[in-house]
Design a protein around this motif. Structure first.
Motif, short mmCIF file in Angstrom:
data_model
loop_
_atom_site.label_atom_id
_atom_site.label_comp_id
_atom_site.label_asym_id
_atom_site.label_seq_id
_atom_site.Cartn_x
_atom_site.Cartn_y
_atom_site.Cartn_z
N HIS A 83 64.72 43.59 22.66
CA HIS A 83 63.79 42.53 22.27
C HIS A 83 62.36 42.97 22.42
O HIS A 83 62.03 43.71 23.32
CB HIS A 83 64.00 41.32 23.18
N PRO A 84 61.50 42.47 21.56
CA PRO A 84 60.08 42.68 21.82
C PRO A 84 59.64 41.77 22.98
O PRO A 84 59.79 40.56 22.88
CB PRO A 84 59.40 42.24 20.52
N ASN A 85 59.17 42.39 24.05
CA ASN A 85 58.81 41.60 25.23
C ASN A 85 57.30 41.59 25.43
O ASN A 85 56.71 42.61 25.73
CB ASN A 85 59.46 42.19 26.48
N PHE A 86 56.72 40.41 25.27
CA PHE A 86 55.29 40.27 25.51
C PHE A 86 55.02 38.97 26.25
O PHE A 86 55.91 38.15 26.42
CB PHE A 86 54.51 40.27 24.19
N TYR A 87 53.77 38.80 26.66
CA TYR A 87 53.40 37.55 27.33
C TYR A 87 53.14 36.50 26.26
O TYR A 87 52.24 36.65 25.44
CB TYR A 87 52.16 37.77 28.20
N PRO A 88 53.95 35.43 26.25
CA PRO A 88 53.90 34.47 25.15
C PRO A 88 52.56 33.73 25.04
O PRO A 88 52.18 33.32 23.96
CB PRO A 88 55.03 33.49 25.48
N TYR A 89 51.86 33.60 26.18
CA TYR A 89 50.62 32.82 26.13
C TYR A 89 49.41 33.65 25.73
O TYR A 89 48.32 33.13 25.61
CB TYR A 89 50.37 32.15 27.48
N MET A 90 49.61 34.95 25.53
CA MET A 90 48.49 35.78 25.11
C MET A 90 48.55 36.02 23.61
O MET A 90 49.61 35.98 23.00
CB MET A 90 48.55 37.14 25.79
N THR A 91 47.39 36.30 23.01
CA THR A 91 47.38 36.64 21.59
C THR A 91 47.86 38.08 21.43
O THR A 91 47.99 38.82 22.40
CB THR A 91 45.97 36.53 21.01
N ALA A 92 48.10 38.44 20.16
CA ALA A 92 48.55 39.80 19.87
C ALA A 92 47.58 40.81 20.46
O ALA A 92 47.97 41.77 21.13
CB ALA A 92 48.66 39.99 18.36
N LYS A 93 46.30 40.55 20.25
CA LYS A 93 45.28 41.51 20.69
C LYS A 93 45.23 41.60 22.21
O LYS A 93 45.12 42.68 22.78
CB LYS A 93 43.93 41.09 20.13
N GLN A 94 45.31 40.44 22.87
CA GLN A 94 45.27 40.43 24.34
C GLN A 94 46.46 41.18 24.91
O GLN A 94 46.33 41.93 25.89
CB GLN A 94 45.26 38.99 24.86
N ASN A 95 47.63 41.00 24.27
CA ASN A 95 48.82 41.71 24.73
C ASN A 95 48.63 43.21 24.60
O ASN A 95 48.97 43.97 25.50
CB ASN A 95 50.03 41.27 23.91
N LEU A 96 48.08 43.62 23.47
CA LEU A 96 47.89 45.06 23.26
C LEU A 96 46.84 45.62 24.22
O LEU A 96 46.96 46.76 24.70
CB LEU A 96 47.49 45.35 21.81
N ASN A 97 45.82 44.81 24.50
CA ASN A 97 44.82 45.23 25.48
C ASN A 97 45.46 45.53 26.83
O ASN A 97 45.10 46.50 27.50
CB ASN A 97 43.79 44.12 25.67
N LEU A 98 46.41 44.66 27.19
CA LEU A 98 47.10 44.85 28.46
C LEU A 98 47.90 46.15 28.46
O LEU A 98 47.88 46.91 29.44
CB LEU A 98 48.02 43.66 28.73
N VAL A 99 48.58 46.40 27.35
CA VAL A 99 49.38 47.62 27.25
C VAL A 99 48.47 48.85 27.38
O VAL A 99 48.80 49.82 28.06
CB VAL A 99 50.16 47.67 25.92
N CYS A 100 47.28 48.77 26.76
CA CYS A 100 46.31 49.88 26.89
C CYS A 100 45.96 50.12 28.35
O CYS A 100 45.86 51.26 28.81
CB CYS A 100 45.03 49.57 26.12
N LYS A 101 45.77 49.02 29.09
CA LYS A 101 45.42 49.16 30.50
C LYS A 101 46.56 49.82 31.27
O LYS A 101 46.33 50.66 32.13
CB LYS A 101 45.12 47.80 31.11
N ILE A 102 47.79 49.41 30.95
CA ILE A 102 48.93 49.99 31.66
C ILE A 102 49.07 51.47 31.32
O ILE A 102 49.31 52.30 32.18
CB ILE A 102 50.22 49.22 31.31
N LYS A 103 48.89 51.79 30.05
CA LYS A 103 49.06 53.18 29.63
C LYS A 103 47.84 54.03 29.93
O LYS A 103 47.83 55.23 29.66
CB LYS A 103 49.35 53.23 28.13
N ASN A 104 46.79 53.37 30.41
CA ASN A 104 45.57 54.10 30.74
C ASN A 104 44.94 54.78 29.52
O ASN A 104 44.52 55.92 29.59
CB ASN A 104 45.87 55.15 31.81
#
Lengths: 301, 278
Positions: A83-104
């Motif tokens: 499944h695609p797992n993301f935070y439902p309350y965030m927008t697409a862009k906010q979710n991707l921003n978070l992934v960038c932070k995790i991946k550094n």
């Protein structure tokens, strides 16, 4: 060639059940791999182990020759599992921003990747408002944010409608064209056949085959023929060294013969013509992956 | 560390329920202190809560930290759901796949607990300082800054309690059940207390000695109820010829017990996470 992932005798047991049994394969840079197997054959468990979310029972695996810790290595990998797992309350862009932070990595590529998967105009919509197809495409965008060395996709078209499946395949093809290594797990044979150069076949946790798709079956393919003098045709085929296993397809009425050596269709036609047989139908085929797959899994049943 | 805190903050800042709960958490003490400082005209007599001595330095440190710490339940909901939502949204799995290690994941949550506790502690400190400066009968610096150990106790108490919440969030994976478990655990501790009191130890002091090692009781022990220190209650008590002998002081071993529990919960959360297949 650069080895991206080396799996050695990997095993996972859930209680009494052995979900993955002594699987070994190697993934080299630049190829497109397919992991093929029916539902519940251990594909996702195998991927889960190399992605650090499922604990292995025994065996080992190495990312990038084992130079880095697993979670450091995973930063250079893009992966989506089921499944695609993301935070439902965030927008697409906010979710991707978070992934960038995790991946550094910097978030400079977010728009580019959203564009690639066709979601740029929905970047400010909440993830919870997305359709399954859009979620899946967002997941691909997220996996690509770090321009990964390898992209791992687990059943990327599962549950999608035909249009969604088409979109995902187009995206995969685009990514493959850029030279990214891809590992695609699927139970859909045509999907793997269309995009993969290498295939790993798993059934009930046991690896049946690992290698190039076109080397999977040593056979030279088969021919389908039809002629007015069908009885004579069968007679000739049976007595000729080029053919074996001559059958008549019940549905189409075509005569089918397995080739024992590589024969050009032209040469074959000429030979039959010299014997007085005029073909009204002649098709030379390689067995589809589906047939090969069924054959392999039946052999090992 | 900053990276992990950034990641966690990013997860929380867009969540509406988290925002609302946090705002409520900080608004309630503000509004109560506002109400307390207003003159009530009660049957012709001016009653002002602030004049009852509750805002006197250094008593105010004790009083405010004790009262405001009840509101920690609001943040407890935030903590529990920030853990269990990772399970229900399956984002925990994706986080790990994206390259966060399990240790980093727990650490990012724990850093957020530290940050929230610190924010709350600073808030209580400033609020009490302002209220005290307005209403206290004594405003000499030496008095203002005495008894500040209650602020330290408050911080440790929050960290300990929130770590317990985090552990429950990981253990139970569902926020509602985890909060329910918290409540059930509270009752269990009370029952154990009663059993100790009536069946095993027989004395209150003995029961207390054992109870101080239980997580919720240990956090509660850090700041004991302050009411019996109030002037008018003391007067009333002496008139009734009863004596309060409550040890209000903060003991090093109370702090040590809570810190040990915090360590157990953080370590336990990580161990659970490592053991589990996702």
């Amino acid at each position: 060639m650069n080895t991206i992932l080396k799996i050695n005798q990997l095993t996972k047991k859930f209680g009494l059940l052995t979900a993955v049994n002594n699987i070994s394969f190697t993934i080299e840079k630049g190829n497109i791999y397919g992991i093929l197997g029916p539902n519940g054959s251990g594909k996702s468990t195998t991927l889960g182990m190399v992605l650090n979310v499922v604990n292995k029972t025994s065996g080992d695996f190495q990312w990038f020759n084992g130079e880095q810790s697993i979670h450091q290595a995973l930063k250079k990998v893009g992966a989506i599992i089921e499944h695609p797992n993301f935070y439902p309350y965030m927008t697409a862009k906010q979710n991707l921003n978070l992934v960038c932070k995790i991946k550094n990595v910097t978030n400079a590529k977010i728009e580019e990747k959203l564009e690639l998967v066709g979601l740029l105009d929905r970047k400010d919509s909440n993830f919870s408002s997305f359709s399954l197809g859009m979620k899946q495409r967002l997941a691909i965008a997220s996996a690509l944010l770090n321009d990964p060395e390898i992209l791992i996709l687990d059943e990327p078209t599962n549950g999608l409608d035909p249009q969604g499946i088409h979109q995902i395949r187009e995206i995969i093809r685009k990514i493959a064209a850029t030279g990214t290594t891809i590992l695609l797990a699927s139970h859909l044979l045509d999907e793997v056949e269309k995009v993969c150069s290498h295939v790993i076949i798993i059934r009930k946790g046991v690896m049946l085959y690992s290698g190039k798709v076109d080397e999977m079956n040593a056979s030279h393919g088969y021919v389908e023929m039809q002629a007015q003098k069908n009885a004579l045709l069968i007679e000739v085929l049976k007595n000729h060294e080029w053919f074996e296993n001559i059958t008549i397809d019940k549905e189409t009425g075509l005569t089918k013969a397995i080739l024992t050596q590589p024969i050009e269709a032209e040469k074959l036609n000429q030979m039959l013509f010299e014997k007085g047989i005029i073909l009204s139908h002649l098709v030379k085929r390689k067995e589809s992956l589906e047939q090969q797959f069924l054959e392999l899994t039946q052999q090992n049943a | 560390m900053l990276r992990l805190l950034h990641i966690e903050f990013h997860k929380l800042r867009y969540s509406k329920s988290t925002k609302i709960l946090t705002i409520i958490y900080f608004l309630i003490p503000l509004s109560i202190s506002l109400i307390a400082s207003i003159d009530f005209n009660f049957i012709g007599i001016n009653v002002r809560v602030a004049d009852q001595g509750i805002f006197n330095f250094p008593y105010i440190w004790h009083f405010n930290t004790f009262l405001i710490s009840f509101l920690k339940l609001f943040l407890a909901i935030v903590i529990v759901s920030m853990m269990s939502n990772e399970y229900t949204n399956r984002t925990l799995k994706q986080n790990l796949i994206d390259g966060l290690s399990k240790k980093e994941f727990i650490l990012s949550k724990f850093y957020m607990i530290l940050a929230l506790s610190l924010a709350s502690t600073v808030f209580v400190f400033i609020l009490s300082l302002i209220l005290g400066l307005f209403f206290s009968d004594f405003t000499e610096a030496s008095i203002i800054f005495s008894d500040l150990e209650f602020i330290l106790a408050y911080f440790i108490k929050l960290v300990g309690f929130f770590s317990f919440c985090m552990f429950l969030g990981v253990l139970v994976k569902r926020s509602a059940f985890a909060l329910g478990f918290l409540f059930v655990w509270y009752i269990i501790e009370k029952i154990i207390y009663l059993i100790l009191l009536f069946k095993i130890m027989g004395t209150e002091a003995g029961a207390d000695k054992v109870m101080q090692f239980f997580p919720l009781e240990a956090t509660a022990n850090l700041i004991k109820q302050p009411f019996s220190r109030l002037n008018f209650i003391q007067t009333a008590a002496s008139q009734l010829q009863t004596d309060f002998v409550i040890d209000y002081a903060l003991h090093w071993y109370s702090i040590a017990i809570v810190i040990v529990w915090t360590a157990i919960f953080v370590w336990g959360s990580q161990a659970l996470l490592k053991k589990r297949d996702l």
